[in-house]
Design a protein around this motif. Sequence first.
Motif, short mmCIF file in Angstrom:
data_model
loop_
_atom_site.label_atom_id
_atom_site.label_comp_id
_atom_site.label_asym_id
_atom_site.label_seq_id
_atom_site.Cartn_x
_atom_site.Cartn_y
_atom_site.Cartn_z
N MET A 136 12.77 1.00 33.54
CA MET A 136 13.51 1.95 34.27
C MET A 136 14.77 1.73 34.70
SD MET A 136 11.30 4.81 34.52
CE MET A 136 11.56 5.78 35.72
N PRO A 137 15.83 2.63 34.76
CA PRO A 137 17.08 2.11 35.40
C PRO A 137 16.85 2.27 36.90
CG PRO A 137 17.26 4.44 34.47
CD PRO A 137 15.87 3.77 34.09
N ALA A 138 17.77 1.58 37.60
CA ALA A 138 17.96 1.96 38.97
C ALA A 138 18.41 3.21 39.21
CB ALA A 138 18.89 0.67 39.87
N VAL A 139 17.98 3.88 40.17
CA VAL A 139 18.63 5.21 40.61
C VAL A 139 18.99 5.31 42.05
CG1 VAL A 139 17.93 7.62 41.09
CG2 VAL A 139 16.67 6.47 39.33
N GLY A 140 20.46 5.50 41.96
CA GLY A 140 21.42 5.73 43.27
C GLY A 140 21.58 7.16 43.47
N VAL A 141 21.69 7.47 44.79
CA VAL A 141 21.93 8.79 45.16
C VAL A 141 23.43 9.03 45.67
CG1 VAL A 141 21.07 10.65 46.68
CG2 VAL A 141 19.55 9.06 45.33
N ALA A 142 23.69 10.31 45.25
CA ALA A 142 25.13 10.90 46.40
C ALA A 142 24.67 11.86 46.94
CB ALA A 142 26.29 10.85 45.32
N VAL A 143 25.04 12.12 48.12
CA VAL A 143 24.45 13.09 49.06
C VAL A 143 25.92 13.94 49.38
CG1 VAL A 143 22.44 12.35 49.75
CG2 VAL A 143 24.45 11.90 51.24
N GLY A 144 25.94 15.21 49.05
CA GLY A 144 26.85 16.07 49.66
C GLY A 144 26.86 17.65 49.02
N VAL A 145 27.69 18.38 49.64
CA VAL A 145 27.75 19.80 49.34
C VAL A 145 28.91 20.11 48.25
CG1 VAL A 145 27.96 22.12 50.33
CG2 VAL A 145 26.82 20.42 51.55
N HIS A 146 28.42 20.62 47.09
CA HIS A 146 29.34 21.09 46.10
C HIS A 146 30.12 22.25 46.47
CE1 HIS A 146 30.41 22.47 42.20
NE2 HIS A 146 29.89 21.46 41.65
N PRO A 147 31.41 22.39 45.89
CA PRO A 147 32.26 23.51 46.46
C PRO A 147 31.69 24.89 45.96
CG PRO A 147 33.35 22.35 44.58
CD PRO A 147 31.98 21.48 45.08
N HIS A 148 30.80 24.99 44.88
CA HIS A 148 30.06 26.22 44.54
C HIS A 148 29.20 26.68 45.91
CE1 HIS A 148 31.55 26.14 40.75
NE2 HIS A 148 30.79 25.73 39.92
N GLN A 149 28.48 25.78 46.66
CA GLN A 149 27.56 25.90 47.56
C GLN A 149 28.40 26.00 49.18
OE1 GLN A 149 24.81 26.59 46.63
NE2 GLN A 149 25.19 26.14 44.47
N ALA A 150 29.76 25.80 49.09
CA ALA A 150 30.22 25.85 50.29
C ALA A 150 30.08 26.77 51.06
CB ALA A 150 31.76 25.45 50.01
N GLY A 151 30.40 28.02 50.53
CA GLY A 151 30.22 29.41 51.44
C GLY A 151 28.53 29.67 51.63
N ARG A 152 27.65 28.61 51.21
CA ARG A 152 26.35 29.00 51.84
C ARG A 152 25.80 28.08 52.86
NH1 ARG A 152 24.01 29.49 45.50
NH2 ARG A 152 25.59 31.35 45.02
N VAL A 153 26.96 27.20 53.22
CA VAL A 153 26.16 26.04 54.42
C VAL A 153 25.74 26.67 55.58
CG1 VAL A 153 27.17 24.33 55.77
CG2 VAL A 153 27.47 24.44 52.91
N GLY A 154 26.50 27.64 56.24
CA GLY A 154 26.08 28.19 57.43
C GLY A 154 26.77 27.33 58.50
N SER A 155 26.16 26.57 59.21
CA SER A 155 26.81 25.63 60.07
C SER A 155 27.40 24.32 59.63
CB SER A 155 26.22 25.23 61.39
OG SER A 155 26.32 24.10 61.98
N ILE A 156 28.79 24.33 59.54
CA ILE A 156 29.23 22.83 58.83
C ILE A 156 28.93 21.83 59.64
CG2 ILE A 156 31.30 21.81 58.37
CD1 ILE A 156 32.41 24.46 57.29
N GLU A 157 28.89 22.08 60.93
CA GLU A 157 28.42 20.90 61.85
C GLU A 157 27.10 20.32 61.52
OE1 GLU A 157 30.48 19.31 63.59
OE2 GLU A 157 32.26 20.54 63.62
N ALA A 158 26.13 21.47 61.55
CA ALA A 158 24.73 21.07 61.36
C ALA A 158 24.63 20.20 59.94
CB ALA A 158 23.83 22.05 61.29
N ALA A 159 25.32 20.92 58.82
CA ALA A 159 25.19 20.11 57.51
C ALA A 159 25.61 18.79 57.67
CB ALA A 159 26.08 20.98 56.58
#
Length: 272
Positions: free
Chosen positions: A69-92
């Motif tokens: 198996m390869p090592a699996v790293g992760v990137a966490v973030g909000v894609h621009p397509h989803q930006a309008g659905r975030v609600g509270s930016i501070e909480a996100a």
Amino acid sequence: MTAASGAEAPPLVDTHLHLDDTRFDDDRETVLRRARQSGVRAVLSCSTDLDSARYTLALARRFAAGDAMPAVGVAVGVHPHQAGRVGSIEAALEALERLAAEPQVRAIGEIGLDFHYDFSPRDVQQELFERQLDLAQRIGKPVCVHAREAEPTVLATIRRYPRVRGVLHAFAGDREQAEQALALGWYLGVGGMLTFRNADAIRAVVSAAPLERLVLETDAPYLAPVPHRGRRNEPAYVALVAESLARLHALPVEAVAQLTTRAAVELLGLEF
């Protein structure tokens, strides 16, 4: 050397895919094993919103690196397509910062701007992009940036965050924009589009860029390279991208693998 060359394949890194996508639900482990057989030693799975980030992190914990198996790293973030659905930016942002503290998380992403589809208002995209860049700068993480028909604005924005480094994912800008990004210390993501028949402009930009500042990616399950175009992409196919890049630079694929893998490790801190 081809994607089916197994243990003899050169070590590769897929710096951008979406392992959480439902198109992998039936065979996710098999897909990862097939990638390892094709020489892929590590992957970075990018999220698109908070739920995606949590699930992607759970997948990284589930699939431990090893001979099969390869090592699996992760990137966490909000894609621009989803930006309008975030609600509270501070909480996100608070949630993203907590997630980013996990050892599997190597970057903030997929973040950026998309002026092609405009699924989210541009001012909201911009605000969230800047706030996520600020987070990355504050916690010392690189970023994976989406820029579609928004390269000038993206470049102007990242200039305001001089301590942030990252990769312009699926780079499709022109040579001048590539040179601006490289001058800022950024990397260009090269994927399946390099193999498309109508991608001469991308090939011209990539052929002029230094290999040590390019990283390979698939964006799986999207943007499958030729001869798989139109079907589900998967990380094993990053080997086809490496072969295309090697032909473009008239180098052995092993040399391309070495340089791009080193760049991915230096930027993202992936371990394998």
